[in-house]
Design an enzyme around this catalytic site. Sequence first.
Site, short mmCIF file in Angstrom:
data_model
loop_
_atom_site.label_atom_id
_atom_site.label_comp_id
_atom_site.label_asym_id
_atom_site.label_seq_id
_atom_site.Cartn_x
_atom_site.Cartn_y
_atom_site.Cartn_z
N GLY A 171 2.09 4.80 3.58
CA GLY A 171 2.91 3.85 2.81
C GLY A 171 3.81 4.56 1.82
O GLY A 171 4.99 4.25 1.68
N TYR A 213 -13.97 -3.39 11.16
CA TYR A 213 -12.63 -2.81 10.99
C TYR A 213 -11.81 -3.05 12.26
O TYR A 213 -10.66 -3.51 12.21
CB TYR A 213 -12.71 -1.31 10.69
CG TYR A 213 -11.35 -0.64 10.64
CD1 TYR A 213 -10.45 -0.94 9.63
CD2 TYR A 213 -10.97 0.27 11.62
CE1 TYR A 213 -9.19 -0.33 9.58
CE2 TYR A 213 -9.72 0.89 11.58
CZ TYR A 213 -8.84 0.58 10.56
OH TYR A 213 -7.59 1.18 10.53
N GLY A 270 0.80 -1.22 0.00
CA GLY A 270 0.00 0.00 0.00
C GLY A 270 0.83 1.27 0.00
O GLY A 270 0.83 2.02 0.96
N GLY A 317 -0.61 8.23 1.16
CA GLY A 317 -0.62 8.15 2.61
C GLY A 317 0.68 7.72 3.25
O GLY A 317 1.77 8.00 2.74
#
Length: 316
Positions: free
Chosen positions: A34, A185, A28, A32
């Site tokens: 990552g 989540y 990822g 963001g």
Amino acid sequence: METNQFGKYGWTPERIQNVTDKTYLITGTTSGTGFQAAKILLSKGAKVVMLNRSKKKAEYALKLLRKELGNQIKVFNIQMDLAELESVKQAAHKILKTVPKIDALICNAAIAQVPKQILTSDGFESQLAVNHYGNFLLQALLYQRIEKSKGRIVTVGSMGYNLGIKTIQFDDMNWDKNYNPNGVYSQSKLAQIMCVYELQDKLKKAGKTDVKVYACHPGASRTSLIKTSGSLMTRFIWQLMKLSPMVQSAEKGAYPSLMCATEPALAQKGFYGPTGRNYWTGPVGRCILEPHAKDKLVAEKLWEVSEKAIGLKWNL
């Protein structure tokens, strides 16, 4: 409040030493935390293998990184969709063929607050599939290579682990009866974190000390995680929150995973992230992990359930 072992300002990337001969795998990285983690490691001369679902977004990220850091950076992308076990297997096969050593695998990719229950082609609830099963399988398939490299496995959890039920809902892993975007989540993040400490125990029991395993969280960071998968209302609230001082930059959100991937002699028992109020922002260091995340009986059962789900026993 315990004193931060890295001083008043906590851990920062200035501490990263000599990584020019090291290889880091990060899931990822198209935006963001990552993306920021990849950028910081590349700026220090490390080699980064990005693992992303979208080929288009990955190409754009590579272009951006080269534009900012120069064409000499050592980086490439391998396509992988964590929601599909087959895709994870194919990506792992490619990694084992093309990446001779893995100094750290940073499991950073995640989806969050998916409004309605979605099942993957493997039959799993999507948040659990991506955040837990996909990462669990990837770690299992690459474990031997990481061990050979005396490397690390870093799981990027979330403070969300503490916002749902305080155990794993084994009788309904897909949440057919009580699906709730936040609850599921939370469950997926709790599962991820529990398996970090369970893996530590299993390695210790097997007398294996070459692989180090860490759990961290990014705090509240300005990323696209909610923007891409949350409901309209959740996204709206988050967009407002992102403008507030309660939320930090995506770059700072990358610090905990970078620390776990590079800091020498870091205690594995810790849970690392921003240490300020609610652990949202602040100096990066060791945070308190609630006891339910280290419930041994639940963790052992979760490990078995996870191995069964991915159809693979870890070869420790």
